[in-house]
Design an enzyme around this catalytic site. Structure first.
Site, short mmCIF file in Angstrom:
data_model
loop_
_atom_site.label_atom_id
_atom_site.label_comp_id
_atom_site.label_asym_id
_atom_site.label_seq_id
_atom_site.Cartn_x
_atom_site.Cartn_y
_atom_site.Cartn_z
N ASN A 136 64.12 93.94 35.00
CA ASN A 136 63.52 93.27 33.88
C ASN A 136 64.87 91.91 32.92
O ASN A 136 65.84 92.52 32.81
CB ASN A 136 62.53 93.90 33.13
N PHE A 137 64.19 91.36 31.42
CA PHE A 137 65.00 90.44 30.78
C PHE A 137 66.46 89.95 30.90
O PHE A 137 67.59 90.03 30.94
CB PHE A 137 65.32 91.86 29.77
N LEU A 138 66.06 89.78 32.54
CA LEU A 138 67.59 88.65 32.79
C LEU A 138 67.74 87.51 32.46
O LEU A 138 66.57 86.67 32.17
CB LEU A 138 67.58 89.04 34.55
N THR A 172 59.28 90.85 38.01
CA THR A 172 58.54 89.80 37.99
C THR A 172 59.52 88.81 38.00
O THR A 172 59.87 88.85 37.13
CB THR A 172 57.22 90.30 37.20
N LEU A 388 56.25 93.88 31.42
CA LEU A 388 55.97 93.26 29.62
C LEU A 388 57.13 92.51 29.92
O LEU A 388 58.03 92.28 31.30
CB LEU A 388 57.52 94.24 29.57
S1 MYA Z 1 62.95 87.30 35.34
C1 MYA Z 1 63.07 86.54 33.93
C2 MYA Z 1 64.16 85.51 33.69
N1 MYA Z 1 64.29 85.42 33.16
C3 MYA Z 1 64.30 83.96 32.57
O1 MYA Z 1 64.02 83.33 33.24
C4 MYA Z 1 65.46 83.73 31.03
C5 MYA Z 1 66.00 81.78 31.56
N2 MYA Z 1 66.66 81.69 32.17
C6 MYA Z 1 67.94 82.17 32.48
O2 MYA Z 1 68.45 82.81 31.59
C7 MYA Z 1 68.97 82.24 34.00
O3 MYA Z 1 68.03 80.87 34.63
C8 MYA Z 1 68.22 82.81 34.54
C9 MYA Z 1 69.04 82.25 36.34
C10 MYA Z 1 69.38 83.90 34.33
C11 MYA Z 1 66.75 83.56 35.13
N3 MYA Z 1 64.79 86.41 39.37
O4 MYA Z 1 73.08 82.24 38.01
P1 MYA Z 1 72.97 81.48 38.28
C12 MYA Z 1 68.28 83.00 41.51
C13 MYA Z 1 65.68 86.34 40.60
O5 MYA Z 1 73.43 80.09 39.09
P2 MYA Z 1 70.84 80.19 36.60
C14 MYA Z 1 63.37 88.58 35.57
O6 MYA Z 1 63.87 89.13 33.99
C15 MYA Z 1 68.18 81.69 42.05
O7 MYA Z 1 67.02 82.03 42.74
N4 MYA Z 1 66.63 85.35 41.08
O8 MYA Z 1 71.23 80.96 38.31
C16 MYA Z 1 63.08 90.12 36.42
C17 MYA Z 1 69.25 81.42 42.76
O9 MYA Z 1 69.57 82.23 44.16
P3 MYA Z 1 69.50 81.21 45.38
C18 MYA Z 1 66.63 84.38 40.24
O10 MYA Z 1 69.91 79.74 36.04
C19 MYA Z 1 64.51 89.48 37.30
C20 MYA Z 1 70.34 82.03 42.06
O11 MYA Z 1 69.74 83.00 41.42
C21 MYA Z 1 65.98 84.16 39.02
O12 MYA Z 1 72.09 80.48 35.79
C22 MYA Z 1 64.81 89.73 38.13
C23 MYA Z 1 71.03 81.48 40.96
O13 MYA Z 1 71.78 81.56 40.59
C24 MYA Z 1 65.33 84.85 38.16
N5 MYA Z 1 64.77 84.63 37.34
O14 MYA Z 1 70.34 82.05 36.39
C25 MYA Z 1 66.12 90.13 38.70
N6 MYA Z 1 66.15 83.15 38.14
O15 MYA Z 1 70.66 80.60 45.65
C26 MYA Z 1 66.56 90.74 40.62
C27 MYA Z 1 67.02 82.35 39.06
O16 MYA Z 1 69.71 83.00 46.23
C28 MYA Z 1 66.13 91.75 40.54
N7 MYA Z 1 67.40 83.33 40.49
O17 MYA Z 1 67.99 81.26 45.30
C29 MYA Z 1 66.22 93.11 41.93
C30 MYA Z 1 66.16 93.97 41.85
C31 MYA Z 1 67.79 94.55 41.63
C32 MYA Z 1 67.68 96.22 41.38
C33 MYA Z 1 67.44 96.57 43.08
C34 MYA Z 1 67.24 98.78 43.04
C35 MYA Z 1 67.40 99.24 43.99
O1 JJ1 Z 2 51.63 80.35 27.81
C1 JJ1 Z 2 50.97 79.55 29.15
N1 JJ1 Z 2 50.96 78.72 29.21
C2 JJ1 Z 2 49.63 78.56 28.32
C3 JJ1 Z 2 50.58 76.77 27.41
C4 JJ1 Z 2 51.17 75.71 28.08
C5 JJ1 Z 2 51.75 74.90 27.32
C6 JJ1 Z 2 52.26 73.56 28.09
N2 JJ1 Z 2 53.21 73.80 28.96
C7 JJ1 Z 2 48.88 77.69 28.47
N3 JJ1 Z 2 47.72 77.15 27.90
C8 JJ1 Z 2 46.62 76.72 28.20
C9 JJ1 Z 2 45.70 77.95 27.49
C10 JJ1 Z 2 43.89 77.17 27.34
C11 JJ1 Z 2 43.12 77.91 26.39
C12 JJ1 Z 2 41.72 77.64 26.36
C13 JJ1 Z 2 40.98 77.18 27.56
C14 JJ1 Z 2 42.20 76.47 28.50
C15 JJ1 Z 2 43.28 77.20 29.23
O2 JJ1 Z 2 48.19 77.69 30.15
C16 JJ1 Z 2 52.40 80.55 30.24
C17 JJ1 Z 2 50.89 81.14 31.33
O3 JJ1 Z 2 50.30 80.52 31.19
N4 JJ1 Z 2 53.71 81.02 29.93
C18 JJ1 Z 2 54.24 80.40 30.30
O4 JJ1 Z 2 54.57 79.83 31.48
C19 JJ1 Z 2 55.71 81.43 29.73
C20 JJ1 Z 2 56.31 82.05 31.44
C21 JJ1 Z 2 55.61 82.98 31.95
C22 JJ1 Z 2 56.39 83.34 33.52
C23 JJ1 Z 2 57.16 84.71 33.18
C24 JJ1 Z 2 57.77 84.98 33.65
C25 JJ1 Z 2 58.74 86.39 33.21
C26 JJ1 Z 2 59.55 87.23 33.79
C27 JJ1 Z 2 59.71 88.51 33.21
O5 JJ1 Z 2 59.50 89.73 33.94
#
Ligand code: MYA
Ligand code: JJ1
Length: 388
Positions: A136-138, A172, A388
């Protein structure tokens, strides 16, 4: 299409539904001596760091990175704002590994610019119990996006997890990757309609006025379930039993012992709240609910800066109807000044979501397993896991 994920032991889109592929690990473990002993190479301006979450200073650096660069909604109106106390809680469960809290710094300035974490968990997948990591928290700083840092970070956390002889993970994401174990839907229960509308979190639909919305979402001023009280340490054995029995019904769910239940469910202000129902006759714990606190920063709003959101966590009902229990959760959240109560359609949530006036969100949450294949995706209601 997915240059990185194609190389990883995860279910690939082309294999979906292939009945010739067995369920279980995709690749076998190697011996620990075959695991790469040195960290992966980062581009030369950057270096690895272990983020010691015990340190106030380092915890604050992580907090600032995530506050400014972590997950946003589709329209970039909101960004998750995990608190420092929450990060400590989320990253330091029993038997966690310090060096699974991985940061990337700029060598020259020491600025923290990226982060990824793992925590250990015992997961049951159908009839098998598998030691896993939850990843998590990537996060990569906005200025360093699309430089392929994320794949290096994922490989490095994988390496450190392998060094503990763990070969599977759960994670997730809001984005679709190869290939989801389950696709879940976010739902939202309005608690503070005026604020949610003012900040663009929700909209007044057709024939809905502000005063109608306020009336629609009104809740009783106090909880209705007799015997409802905050969870205490003495409740841990009973809650562990209730939770274990309950999670046994789902295809995929974690196994929690007393120490983990204490960690994950005992109340902590502004982090996690849990309430139990104690029977007045037998003194037994018959039900409980829990939610965690995850505010979001409201981006560019003149009057509000933070959305206070509660997220439902683990709930078990044996005597109190689940919808009644969850209505009490809404009442507790409202009393504590939360603006919205969020939920996924996992476990048995779907029926109460509709009954209690939750609305469907615009976000989905995809659940994944690393190095473990299931022939087909499972339904959200078969999933007994909340990350989380
Ligand atoms: S999910 C929350 C992820 N964080 C965010 O969304 C925060 C905002 N975004 C960012 O910080 C960046 O956009 C991130 C990507 C860091 C997400 N999970 O470096 P890049 C793939 C997995 O050029 P950036 C959470 O925390 C993408 O498809 N992969 O991209 C769970 C592409 O690969 P491919 C992801 O945008 C994390 C590549 O990365 C995700 O600069 C679980 C591009 O890299 C994502 N959310 O950085 C991680 N987003 O070309 C996996 C993009 O193949 C864990 N990508 O499509 C796996 C298990 C490991 C442990 C195993 C143990 C055995
Ligand atoms: O919070 C989310 N959506 C809200 C706000 C939307 C604002 C415009 N984009 C939403 N609101 C509508 C609520 C409404 C209440 C009255 C009844 C009808 C509905 O839908 C969304 C989830 O729905 N959140 C996000 O998009 C945040 C990112 C979710 C992916 C998280 C991945 C994190 C993984 C880390 O492990």
């Amino acid at each position: 299409q997915h240059k990185f994920w194609e190389t990883q032991p995860v279910g690939q889109f082309k294999d979906l539904g292939d009945p010739s592929l067995p369920e279980g690990p995709i690749e076998p473990p190697t011996s620990l001596s075959e695991v790469k002993q040195e960290p992966y190479n980062l581009p030369s301006p950057y270096e690895w760091t272990v983020c010691d979450m015990d340190s106030d200073e380092i915890c604050n650096e992580v907090y600032v990175l995530l506050t400014n660069n972590y997950v946003e909604d589709d329209d970039n109106l909101f960004r998750f704002n995990y608190s420092k106390e929450f990060l400590r809680w989320g990253l330091r469960p029993p038997d966690h590994f310090r060096n699974w809290h991985i940061g990337v710094r700029v060598k020259s300035s020491k600025k923290l610019v990226a982060f990824i974490t793992g925590i250990p968990v015992k997961m049951r997948v159908r009839d098998e119990v598998v030691k896993m990591a939850e990843v998590n928290f990537l996060c990569v700083h906005k200025k360093l996006r699309s430089k392929r840092l994320a794949p290096v970070m994922i490989k490095e956390v994988t390496r450190r997890i392998h060094l503990e002889n763990i070969w599977q993970a759960a994670y997730t994401a809001g984005v679709l990757l190869p290939t989801p174990l389950a696709t879940c839907q976010y739902w939202h229960r309005t608690l503070n309609p005026k604020k949610l509308i003012d900040i663009g979190f929700s909209r007044l639909g057709d024939r809905m006025t502000m005063s109608r919305a306020i009336k629609l979402y009104k809740l009783p001023s106090s909880t209705v379930t007799t015997g409802l009280r905050k969870m205490e340490a003495r409740d841990v054995p009973a809650v562990t039993r209730l939770l274990s029995d309950y999670l046994g019904r789902f295809a995929v769910a974690p196994l929690f012992d007393d120490a983990e239940v204490s960690h994950w469910l005992l109340p902590q202000v502004n982090v996690v709240e849990s309430y139990v129902v104690e029977s007045s006759e037998s003194r037994e714990i018959t039900d409980f609910f829990s939610f965690y606190t995850l505010p979001s920063t409201i981006l560019n709003n003149p009057s509000y800066s933070v959305l206070k959101a509660a997220y439902t966590f683990y709930n078990v009902s044996t005597k109190t109807p689940l919808a009644q229990l969850m209505q009490d959760a809404l009442i507790v959240a409202k009393k504590n000044d939360y603006d919205v109560f969020n939920a996924l359609d996992v476990m048995e949530n779907e029926p109460f979501l509709k009954e209690l006036k939750f609305g469907r969100g615009d976000g989905q949450l995809y659940y994944y397993l690393y190095n473990y294949r299931l022939r087909d995706a499972i339904r959200p209601s078969e999933l007994g896991l909340v990350l989380l």
